[in-house]
Design an enzyme around this catalytic site. Structure first.
Site, PDB file in Angstrom:
ATOM      1  N   HIS A 132       0.843  -1.207   0.000  1.00 24.58           N
ATOM      2  CA  HIS A 132       0.000   0.000   0.000  1.00 24.58           C
ATOM      3  C   HIS A 132       0.873   1.250   0.000  1.00 24.58           C
ATOM      4  O   HIS A 132       0.626   2.203  -0.759  1.00 24.58           O
ATOM      5  CB  HIS A 132      -0.912  -0.023   1.233  1.00 24.58           C
ATOM      6  CG  HIS A 132      -1.613   1.266   1.523  1.00 24.58           C
ATOM      7  ND1 HIS A 132      -2.935   1.477   1.209  1.00 24.58           N
ATOM      8  CD2 HIS A 132      -1.170   2.415   2.116  1.00 24.58           C
ATOM      9  CE1 HIS A 132      -3.285   2.702   1.579  1.00 24.58           C
ATOM     10  NE2 HIS A 132      -2.235   3.295   2.128  1.00 24.58           N
ATOM     11  N   GLU A 133       1.888   1.262   0.859  1.00 19.66           N
ATOM     12  CA  GLU A 133       2.764   2.443   0.929  1.00 19.66           C
ATOM     13  C   GLU A 133       3.540   2.639  -0.375  1.00 19.66           C
ATOM     14  O   GLU A 133       3.738   3.775  -0.829  1.00 19.66           O
ATOM     15  CB  GLU A 133       3.723   2.319   2.123  1.00 19.66           C
ATOM     16  CG  GLU A 133       3.040   2.265   3.474  1.00 19.66           C
ATOM     17  CD  GLU A 133       2.072   3.420   3.695  1.00 19.66           C
ATOM     18  OE1 GLU A 133       2.311   4.516   3.151  1.00 19.66           O
ATOM     19  OE2 GLU A 133       1.065   3.226   4.404  1.00 19.66           O
ATOM     20  N   HIS A 136       1.473   4.391  -2.897  1.00 24.90           N
ATOM     21  CA  HIS A 136       1.529   5.846  -2.733  1.00 24.90           C
ATOM     22  C   HIS A 136       2.738   6.422  -3.472  1.00 24.90           C
ATOM     23  O   HIS A 136       2.654   7.466  -4.121  1.00 24.90           O
ATOM     24  CB  HIS A 136       1.624   6.224  -1.257  1.00 24.90           C
ATOM     25  CG  HIS A 136       0.307   6.254  -0.542  1.00 24.90           C
ATOM     26  ND1 HIS A 136      -0.796   6.944  -1.020  1.00 24.90           N
ATOM     27  CD2 HIS A 136      -0.079   5.693   0.641  1.00 24.90           C
ATOM     28  CE1 HIS A 136      -1.799   6.811  -0.164  1.00 24.90           C
ATOM     29  NE2 HIS A 136      -1.400   6.055   0.841  1.00 24.90           N
ATOM     30  N   GLU A 204      -6.316   7.293  -0.441  1.00 25.47           N
ATOM     31  CA  GLU A 204      -6.232   6.038   0.299  1.00 25.47           C
ATOM     32  C   GLU A 204      -6.912   4.896  -0.444  1.00 25.47           C
ATOM     33  O   GLU A 204      -6.406   3.775  -0.471  1.00 25.47           O
ATOM     34  CB  GLU A 204      -6.854   6.216   1.694  1.00 25.47           C
ATOM     35  CG  GLU A 204      -6.041   7.097   2.622  1.00 25.47           C
ATOM     36  CD  GLU A 204      -4.608   6.618   2.770  1.00 25.47           C
ATOM     37  OE1 GLU A 204      -4.374   5.408   2.955  1.00 25.47           O
ATOM     38  OE2 GLU A 204      -3.703   7.468   2.687  1.00 25.47           O
TER      39      GLU A 204
END
Length: 282
Positions: A132-133, A136, A204
């Site tokens: 997930h990071e 980003h 998100e």
């Protein structure tokens, strides 16, 4: 990519306008010019140095293949899956489970996770979180989040010193009426939080989707989000409480949600994020 650069440009313009409005309210035309000059300098600083400032704020320590072989190796594998350069890897010695990414571009990115998240998550779940990071990073969200965190903190600070600018004079004496200064002190940080909310929530969902694709395991990320959500609001993260403008960088809102901070959550509902991920898994 063009969309993110457009959002960044709008963010910077909005921050400059907000600074100018605060300066004008507290110091008239002269105050506005000073505030605009500060805003310009802060934007330059935030672009080049905000990532280092945030990592230093959280006392993050950099690790490598020797000091944290499993964690570092996981990031290396996921970065390769995402087609990204290897980011710098950090650990934050905090009990609250959380993680974030920072950096102005993929070539200068960093990812950080707390010791708490490593303790409560399985290796599969942690892999989903770090994917997930990295999503980003891939979407270039990190530039937007670190700039907004740095500048929102500056806006809050300048608003806190608003009464000093008023000098205790009323508007007939050439100063700013104390009631106006107090109003600006209240509204300026709220405006900064609203800017962060508008930018953060949609990011998100996209990072959840991108992280699921990078890891190939949306169910793992969904399980991790549920665990982190359950723990995060019971275990305080003092740095985030002292610097709430950085909360939107985390995978789950780290704040205790007491008082006004709870009204301006920068994260979408965890239940909705989990539902979307489980739909992907099916």
């Amino acid at each position: 990519m063009l969309g993110n650069w457009l959002k960044t440009s709008i963010l910077m313009a909005g921050i400059v306008v907000l600074f100018g409005m605060v300066g004008a309210a507290l110091g008239g035309a002269g105050g506005m010019l000073i505030a605009l000059a500060i805003a310009g300098a802060m934007n330059v600083y935030a672009y080049w140095f905000s990532d280092k400032a945030v990592l230093r704020m959280y006392n993050a320590r950099e690790v490598d293949a020797q000091s944290a072989p499993k964690y570092y190796g996981m990031i290396k594998e996921l970065a390769a899956n995402a087609g990204l350069p290897m980011p710098r890897v950090y650990i934050i010695d905090e009990a609250q489970p959380n993680a974030f990414a920072t950096g102005r571009n993929p070539e200068n990115a960093a990812v950080a996770a707390t010791t708490g998240i490593m303790q409560i998550l399985s290796e599969r779940e942690l892999r989903g979180v770090m994917a997930h990071e990295l999503a980003h990073v891939k979407h270039r969200d990190t530039l937007i989040s670190t700039i907004s965190a740095t500048i929102a903190g500056a806006i809050s600070s300048i608003a806190q010193f608003g009464m000093l600018f008023s000098g205790g004079h009323n508007d007939r004496e050439g100063g700013v009426h104390p009631a106006v200064a107090i109003l600006v002190m209240i509204l300026a940080p709220i405006a900064a939080m609203l800017i962060q909310m508008a930018i953060s929530r949609s990011r998100e969902f996209e990072a959840d989707r991108g992280g699921a694709e990078i890891s190939g395991d949306p169910g793992a990320l969904a399980s991790a989000l549920q665990k982190i959500h359950n723990y995060a609001h019971r275990v305080p993260l003092e740095t985030a409480e002292q610097h709430p403008e950085t909360a939107q960088m985390m995978i789950i809102n780290p704040l205790s949600a007491e008082g006004i901070k709870g009204l301006f959550s920068t994260h979408p509902q965890t239940e909705e994020r989990v539902a979307r991920l489980m739909a992907m898994a099916v």
